[in-house]
Structure formats: structure tokens, C-alpha cells
Design an enzyme around this catalytic site. Structure first.
Site, PDB file in Angstrom:
ATOM      1  N   ASP A  67       0.659  -1.153   0.185  1.00  0.00           N
ATOM      2  CA  ASP A  67      -0.085   0.044  -0.034  1.00  0.00           C
ATOM      3  C   ASP A  67       0.945   1.269   0.023  1.00  0.00           C
ATOM      4  OD1 ASP A  67       0.914  -0.511   2.526  1.00  0.00           O
ATOM      5  OD2 ASP A  67      -0.951  -0.817   3.461  1.00  0.00           O
ATOM      6  N   ASP A 136      -6.959  -2.538  13.745  1.00  0.00           N
ATOM      7  CA  ASP A 136      -8.698  -2.942  13.578  1.00  0.00           C
ATOM      8  C   ASP A 136      -8.443  -4.414  12.736  1.00  0.00           C
ATOM      9  OD1 ASP A 136      -7.481  -2.290  10.998  1.00  0.00           O
ATOM     10  OD2 ASP A 136      -9.292  -0.726  10.756  1.00  0.00           O
ATOM     11  N   HIS A 138      -6.940  -5.151   9.939  1.00  0.00           N
ATOM     12  CA  HIS A 138      -6.896  -4.962   8.586  1.00  0.00           C
ATOM     13  C   HIS A 138      -5.341  -5.590   8.013  1.00  0.00           C
ATOM     14  CE1 HIS A 138      -4.769  -0.642   8.982  1.00  0.00           C
ATOM     15  NE2 HIS A 138      -3.699  -1.670   8.866  1.00  0.00           N
ATOM     16  N   GLU A 143      -9.617  -1.907   5.024  1.00  0.00           N
ATOM     17  CA  GLU A 143     -10.305  -1.678   6.258  1.00  0.00           C
ATOM     18  C   GLU A 143     -11.564  -2.413   6.673  1.00  0.00           C
ATOM     19  OE1 GLU A 143      -8.486  -0.329   8.011  1.00  0.00           O
ATOM     20  OE2 GLU A 143      -8.177   1.637   7.876  1.00  0.00           O
TER      21      GLU A 143
HETATM   22  C1  GLP Z   1      -0.126  -0.007   8.433  1.00  0.00           C
HETATM   23  C2  GLP Z   1      -0.077  -0.739   7.314  1.00  0.00           C
HETATM   24  C3  GLP Z   1      -0.380  -2.272   7.659  1.00  0.00           C
HETATM   25  C4  GLP Z   1       0.674  -2.594   8.604  1.00  0.00           C
HETATM   26  C5  GLP Z   1      -0.122  -1.927  10.042  1.00  0.00           C
HETATM   27  C6  GLP Z   1       0.735  -2.426  11.104  1.00  0.00           C
HETATM   28  O1  GLP Z   1      -1.617   0.022   8.696  1.00  0.00           O
HETATM   29  N1  GLP Z   1      -0.920  -0.260   6.116  1.00  0.00           N
HETATM   30  O2  GLP Z   1       0.086  -2.968   6.209  1.00  0.00           O
HETATM   31  O3  GLP Z   1       0.248  -4.089   8.768  1.00  0.00           O
HETATM   32  O4  GLP Z   1       0.321  -0.754   9.648  1.00  0.00           O
HETATM   33  O5  GLP Z   1       1.348  -1.452  11.789  1.00  0.00           O
HETATM   34  P1  GLP Z   1       2.413  -1.982  13.031  1.00  0.00           P
HETATM   35  O6  GLP Z   1       3.436  -3.032  12.565  1.00  0.00           O
HETATM   36  O7  GLP Z   1       2.892  -0.655  13.153  1.00  0.00           O
HETATM   37  O8  GLP Z   1       1.431  -2.456  14.173  1.00  0.00           O
END
Ligand code: GLP
Length: 262
Positions: A67, A136, A138, A143
Site C-alpha cells: 500500500d 482493527d 486490517h 479496512e
Molecule cells: C499499517 C500498514 C499495514 C500494517 C499495519 C501494522 O496500517 N498499512 O500494512 O500491517 O500498519 O502496523 P504496525 O506494525 O505498526 O502495528
């Protein structure tokens, strides 16, 4: 699905890095699906160390990230392109021309989404998709209520995601972009193999729902239950609310999918 429980976050990240390295050595032309987020930072640090110390070769692989934020140029330190350059690409011998992220600055965002999805297909498809799980539940930026067969498209970020990512924007919520381009759940499910890393007590509840709960578009990570080759690597803290840990440990000790990593 396979769940591997490691004693702590460092051990979990090390195992994930070793699994990526193993796949890369087995197929130097592999197409890697990459993820961002705080959890992945240590994985990329370990891969960079493997490159420096053991000459792990990235020169032939291609990468597609999950993304990118809409409206952030690559030179913006908050963009995922910048993140990838900093944490991985500039620290290994990957050819930057083989690294792909959606262009969040494209004038025609839906054309960009179609181009990205097509580029993944043209590459032959993702061999190994690395994943984190958001607060959440995802994957990518899929989402709640994302179609489980969705492809690359623009998604509005959920309030929980904006909260989760605010610390990365200097604590200023108003600076977090409201939309992102993300691979769809269907895109992710089309990858040959998925490898998810989830650590920390704050993820314990969502990981229990992801692995053991019903499949629902409200928690898109649950769709990984449909994937034929999906491995979750978690630390003890994130595993705290799983009810089947005894079984997962037994399987890993006796019949692991990735045999060499007992
Ligand atoms: C963002 C990314 C996700 C990732 C998530 C988890 O939202 N778009 O791909 O899995 O962060 O983040 P963290 O590792 O900081 O908990």
C-alpha cells in the site's frame, strides 16, 4: 494455516527474516510482497544485516508493496516509498527499478490501481507476501467491510487506523492522510505464500479473532484462513489470547511446514 509462537518480538522478527532469506535463496528471482509498519522495521534491519554479513542477494528479486498513502510524494518521510528506501532498499543490493509501490500522487487514482494490479499479474504473481496486522485487523489498508475478493483500489482509512498511525506523523492526527491505495484482500489471497508477523500484547485480542474467529470482512486478516499457505509468526505477548496454543506448539515441534526452522 500455521501459527508459530516465539518467546519475544526479537525472536519472531528473526524467524521471519530467516524465512524470507530462505525463500530468496531458493529462488533469487522471487517476487516479494512487502509490508510497512513498526513491526516490520526489525525484519528489514535483520535482512540488511544478512546482506552485509552473509551476502544475501537481492539483485534479482522484484518487490511489490501492499500500500501507499494518497497524496504523499516519495520524498515525504511519511510515505511508504520513503520508509522502504530507508529500512530496506538502500541497505541491500536490490535494483530500485524492480521495487514497486502504488503511486499515491497519480492524477488518475483508479487507473493507477488497475496498473498496479496488472503489474503484479505481469510479474507472475507474488511468491511470498509479508504481512502485518493493523489495530482493527486490517491487512494492507483493507479496512472493515472490504470485499474479501477486492483488488487494488483506493480505501478511506478507518478512525482506528488513523489513531494507530498518528505517532508516525509526529503525534498530529490531522497530518495522517485520509486515503490510501492498497492491494485488495483478493490480491493478497492470490499470492503463493503469506507470512504474517504480529507482536505485542496490544495485538493479542485481534490476533485471536484473526486466527480463531469467524471469517468476516469486518476483520480482513480473517480472510487469511482461506489461504492455502499462510504462516503467522507471533510472540508470546500477542499469543496470550489464543486458545489453541498447545496445539500450535505441538504442530511446530512435530510437523512444521517450514521444516528447517524448528
Ligand atoms: C499499517 C500498514 C499495514 C500494517 C499495519 C501494522 O496500517 N498499512 O500494512 O500491517 O500498519 O502496523 P504496525 O506494525 O505498526 O502495528
Amino acid at each position: 494455516m500455521e501459527v508459530i509462537i516465539q518467546p519475544n518480538a526479537a525472536a519472531a522478527a528473526t524467524l521471519v527474516a530467516r524465512l524470507i532469506a530462505r525463500e530468496l535463496k531458493a529462488n533469487p528471482h522471487i517476487v516479494l510482497g512487502l509490508a510497512t509498519g513498526a513491526t516490520m522495521e526489525s525484519v528489514y534491519r535483520i535482512l540488511a544485516k544478512m546482506y552485509r554479513e552473509t551476502h544475501l542477494d537481492f539483485s534479482l528479486c522484484r518487490t511489490f508493496n501492499l500500500d501507499e498513502y494518497v497524496g504523499l510524494p516519495p520524498e515525504d518521510p511519511h510515505s511508504y516509498r520513503y520508509y522502504m528506501n530507508e529500512y530496506l532498499f538502500k541497505n541491500v543490493n536490490v535494483d530500485l527499478r524492480n521495487t514497486h509501490l502504488p503511486n499515491g500522487m497519480a492524477a488518475d487514482l483508479s487507473a493507477e490501481c488497475a496498473r498496479y494490479e496488472n503489474a503484479i499479474k505481469q510479474s507472475g504473481g507474488i511468491g511470498l507476501q509479508l504481512l502485518g496486522v493493523g489495530a482493527d485487523g486490517h491487512i494492507g489498508f483493507n479496512e472493515p467491510l472490504s470485499a474479501l475478493r477486492s483488488h487494488t483500489r483506493v480505501k478511506a482509512l478507518a478512525p482506528a487506523t488513523i489513531e494507530q498511525n498518528t505517532p508516525h506523523f509526529g503525534g498530529d492526527k490531522s497530518k495522517v492522510p485520509r486515503r490510501a491505495i492498497t492491494m485488495g484482500v483478493g490480491t493478497i489471497l492470490s499470492s503463493h505464500r503469506c507470512l504474517a508477523l504480529v507482536t505485542g500484547a496490544h495485538k493479542a485480542e485481534i490476533i485471536a479473532k484473526t486466527v480463531e474467529g469467524p471469517i468476516t470482512s469486518m476483520i480482513t486478516a480473517t480472510a487469511l484462513q482461506l489461504h492455502p499457505h499462510c504462516t503467522f509468526v507471533v510472540d508470546e505477548a500477542a499469543a496470550a489470547k489464543l486458545s489453541g496454543t498447545e496445539y500450535y506448539r505441538w504442530i511446530f515441534a512435530n510437523e512444521p511446514e517450514w521444516l528447517e526452522y524448528r
